[in-house]
Write a protein that holds these residues in place. Structure first.
Motif, mmCIF file in Angstrom:
data_model
loop_
_atom_site.group_PDB
_atom_site.id
_atom_site.type_symbol
_atom_site.label_atom_id
_atom_site.label_comp_id
_atom_site.label_asym_id
_atom_site.label_seq_id
_atom_site.Cartn_x
_atom_site.Cartn_y
_atom_site.Cartn_z
ATOM 1 N N THR A 194 0.855 -1.186 0.000
ATOM 2 C CA THR A 194 0.000 0.000 0.000
ATOM 3 C C THR A 194 0.895 1.240 0.000
ATOM 4 O OG1 THR A 194 -0.050 0.156 2.408
ATOM 5 C CG2 THR A 194 -1.777 -1.195 1.357
ATOM 6 N N PRO A 195 0.355 2.382 -0.383
ATOM 7 C CA PRO A 195 1.160 3.612 -0.300
ATOM 8 C C PRO A 195 1.681 3.874 1.114
ATOM 9 C CG PRO A 195 -0.750 3.987 -1.687
ATOM 10 C CD PRO A 195 -0.925 2.616 -1.069
ATOM 11 N N GLY A 196 0.887 3.613 2.128
ATOM 12 C CA GLY A 196 1.340 3.820 3.506
ATOM 13 C C GLY A 196 2.528 2.950 3.864
ATOM 14 N N ARG A 197 2.447 1.670 3.507
ATOM 15 C CA ARG A 197 3.567 0.763 3.791
ATOM 16 C C ARG A 197 4.796 1.153 2.989
ATOM 17 N NH1 ARG A 197 1.384 -4.519 2.515
ATOM 18 N NH2 ARG A 197 3.536 -5.092 2.114
ATOM 19 N N GLY A 225 5.609 4.187 2.132
ATOM 20 C CA GLY A 225 6.161 5.338 2.835
ATOM 21 C C GLY A 225 6.963 4.935 4.055
ATOM 22 N N GLU A 226 6.436 3.960 4.807
ATOM 23 C CA GLU A 226 7.172 3.467 5.972
ATOM 24 C C GLU A 226 8.484 2.825 5.544
ATOM 25 O OE1 GLU A 226 4.628 0.759 8.067
ATOM 26 O OE2 GLU A 226 3.080 2.277 8.395
ATOM 27 N N SER A 256 7.379 10.917 3.964
ATOM 28 C CA SER A 256 6.087 11.472 4.388
ATOM 29 C C SER A 256 5.010 11.054 3.391
ATOM 30 C CB SER A 256 6.164 12.998 4.444
ATOM 31 O OG SER A 256 6.279 13.517 3.120
ATOM 32 N N SER A 257 3.757 11.171 3.805
ATOM 33 C CA SER A 257 2.664 10.769 2.909
ATOM 34 C C SER A 257 2.631 11.640 1.656
ATOM 35 C CB SER A 257 1.321 10.805 3.635
ATOM 36 O OG SER A 257 1.036 12.108 4.079
ATOM 37 N N VAL A 296 5.314 10.397 -0.673
ATOM 38 C CA VAL A 296 4.930 9.113 -1.270
ATOM 39 C C VAL A 296 3.922 9.335 -2.398
ATOM 40 C CG1 VAL A 296 3.727 6.922 -0.841
ATOM 41 C CG2 VAL A 296 5.431 7.737 0.757
ATOM 42 N N THR A 297 2.968 10.239 -2.178
ATOM 43 C CA THR A 297 1.981 10.532 -3.219
ATOM 44 C C THR A 297 2.667 11.068 -4.472
ATOM 45 O OG1 THR A 297 0.261 10.963 -1.589
ATOM 46 C CG2 THR A 297 -0.067 11.895 -3.786
#
Length: 171
Positions: A62-65, A67-68, A73-74, A77-78
Motif C-alpha cells: 500500500t502507499p502507507g507501507r 512510505g514506511e 512522508s505521505s 509518497v503521493t
C-alpha cells in the motif's frame, strides 16, 4: 575491512564481509544504471524494488507501507507514486475486498523495461547458481536471509535514533 585475520575463520569472515560490501556497491551501481536509463532517481528505484518484492510475496504494498519502508512522508509518497504511475512503471488498484485500500503493482510497461535490462544479469546469476548443489544453496540462502535481517534491524535502529526534522509552521 578492519577484522583480524589470524585464523582461517577470521580470514573468511573478513573476505565475506568485503564480498558483501562490494556486491552491495556493484548492485547499487547496476540499479543506478537502470534508473538513469529510464529517468528514475534513487528513491524511485527503491520504490520499484519494494513494489516488486511485495508482489513476489503475494502481498501487494500500500502507499502507507511504501512510505514506511522508504521513510517518506505521505505527501512525498503521493508525489513518488504519481511520478512512477505517469512514467508507466506502476499502477494503483483498489483492493477487491476493501475498496478504500489502494494497492501498488508493477505495471506491464515497467516490468517489460526491467526484464529487458536485467535479463542478462539473471542469466549470469543462473550460471553461477548452477555451480552449487542444493545443500550449498540452502546454506547460502540461510546466510543471506540472516545477514539481510541483521542489516534491516540496524537500519531501523539508525532511523529510530535519528531526531525528527523540525516541522515548518503551517498557517
Amino acid at each position: 575491512m578492519y577484522r583480524r585475520r589470524d585464523t582461517r575463520r577470521e580470514q573468511l569472515v573478513a573476505e565475506i564481509t568485503n564480498n558483501l560490501r562490494r556486491y552491495a556497491s556493484d548492485a547499487q551501481q547496476v540499479g543506478h544504471a537502470f534508473a538513469n536509463l529510464h529517468g528514475l532517481n534513487p528513491t524511485d528505484l527503491q520504490a520499484l524494488i519494494a513494489v516488486m518484492d511485495a508482489e513476489l510475496l503475494g502481498e501487494p504494498i500500500t502507499p502507507g507501507r511504501l512510505g514506511e519502508h522508504l521513510n517518506l512522508s505521505s505527501g512525498s509518497v503521493t508525489a513518488l507514486i504519481d511520478r512512477l504511475e505517469r512514467a508507466g512503471h506502476i499502477r494503483r488498484d483498489r483492493d477487491t475486498t476493501d475498496r478504500r485500500k489502494v494497492l501498488l503493482h508493477y505495471a506491464d510497461q515497467g516490468a517489460a523495461l526491467a526484464m529487458e535490462f536485467f535479463r542478462p544479469l539473471g542469466a549470469r546469476t543462473d550460471t553461477v547458481m548452477d555451480r552449487f548443489g542444493d545443500d550449498e544453496l540452502e546454506i547460502v540462502h540461510r546466510f543471506l536471509a540472516e545477514i539481510g535481517e541483521s542489516l534491516r534491524d540496524h537500519r531501523d535502529e539508525v532511523r529510530a535514533a535519528r531526531p525528527e526534522p523540525p516541522r515548518r509552521p503551517t498557517g
